[in-house]
Write an enzyme that holds these catalytic residues in place. Structure first.
Site, PDB file in Angstrom:
ATOM      1  CG  LEU A 242     -22.777 -18.538  -4.331  1.00  0.00           C
ATOM      2  CD1 LEU A 242     -22.933 -19.836  -3.540  1.00  0.00           C
ATOM      3  CD2 LEU A 242     -21.640 -18.643  -5.338  1.00  0.00           C
ATOM      4  CG  ASP A 243     -22.213 -16.945  -0.695  1.00  0.00           C
ATOM      5  OD1 ASP A 243     -22.552 -17.838   0.105  1.00  0.00           O
ATOM      6  OD2 ASP A 243     -21.154 -16.992  -1.343  1.00  0.00           O
ATOM      7  CD  GLN A 244     -26.212 -11.969  -3.263  1.00  0.00           C
ATOM      8  OE1 GLN A 244     -26.866 -10.972  -2.960  1.00  0.00           O
ATOM      9  NE2 GLN A 244     -24.886 -11.986  -3.202  1.00  0.00           N
TER      10      GLN A 244
END
Length: 298
Positions: A242-244
């Protein structure tokens, strides 16, 4: 007057002497003119220096005898790709190509916030984003009037924890049906599963990435409570982490103690719009090479 047709090549390879010369010589031998080129060598890459290059090649010469001779008598795009593939193999290179006369198709996924949706569609309609937008998908009906105002088909697919798998399956069916090349998450407030991402086209997400301490709902209210001095946004490729995902574009804006949560939200939305559109444009213009967890934007 018709626009010239270009082939846009992206290449990454272990750095070695003569790379630029060998790539340029390939197109010279085929009578094809390189109209734009940019390259970068990352000397800090793990495992040794890596070379990256973007080449824009005018295909007008593909009909000449020189091209036919260099490409073994078949001066076609397929023959060009096959011959270039052989060169790339000899260089231990990864590569891809797209053509300027093949317009990419993007689906926009949204929830309730219209800011990024309006911005993406207006930029596309003005010619700033070279793509078609044949489909808008949402998990809420809120933005259907926006889609209708632009005469873009809108599909509402509500989602709950119990229906998430079926909902994502339907989204994948729609992207396949509409021949989608890129998925744009324009403030789509759902976490995509790894199963979805494994089968989807590339997905670009916008995130309030300069607020890393403020996860979850109402990030700008959290930022106001902490008295931040900078807010910003990050556009990245979506991955199972997530969001990486690999970062494509970022920007920030200065704020002050005098700004309330609503004002911070307005400033943040402005940054998000600009950052997302820059990232989408870079992707559509074939300027982004993904290298592990990072990107090279040429």
């Amino acid at each position: 007057m018709s626009q010239p047709v270009h082939a846009l090549f992206l290449v990454s390879a272990p750095d070695q002497p003569g790379l630029v010369a060998r790539l340029a010589s390939f197109f010279y031998a085929a009578g094809l003119n390189i109209v734009d080129a940019s390259n970068h060598t990352d000397v800090h890459a793990e495992g040794g220096a890596r070379f990256f290059m973007r080449l824009v090649v005018d295909l007008a010469g593909l009909s000449t005898p020189a091209a036919s001779s260099a490409l073994r008598g078949s001066a076609t795009r397929g023959a060009l790709e096959a011959a270039f593939g052989e060169l790339a193999t000899s260089l231990s290179a990864q590569w891809s190509v797209r053509y300027s006369d093949v317009v990419q198709r993007a689906a926009v996924l949204v929830t309730k916030d219209p800011a990024c949706l309006y911005d993406i569609v207006l930029r596309q309609r003005s010619g700033e984003l070279p793509c078609e937008i044949p489909l808008i998908i949402s998990n809420h009906p809120t933005l259907e009037p926006v889609a209708e105002s632009f005469r873009i088909p809108f599909v509402c697919l509500p989602v709950t924890p119990e229906t998430k798998a079926d909902q994502e399956k339907r989204v994948l069916e729609l992207t396949a049906q509409h021949h989608i090349d890129l998925v744009i998450l324009a403030r789509y407030m759902q976490v995509l599963t790894s199963g979805f991402l494994d089968h989807a086209p590339p997905v670009i997400n916008i995130h309030h990435g300069f607020l890393p301490a403020f996860q979850g709902a109402r990030p700008y209210h959290q930022a106001h409570a902490r008295g931040v001095k900078l807010i910003g946004a990050t556009a990245h490729y979506a991955t199972k982490d997530l969001d990486q995902g690999p970062i494509i574009e970022q920007d920030v804006a200065r704020v002050t103690h005098a700004m309330g949560p609503d004002e911070l939200t307005r400033v943040g939305r402005d940054v998000e719009r600009v950052v997302l559109s820059r990232a989408v444009r870079a992707h559509l213009e074939r300027r982004v090479i993904v290298e592990g967890r990072r990107t090279i934007v040429l």
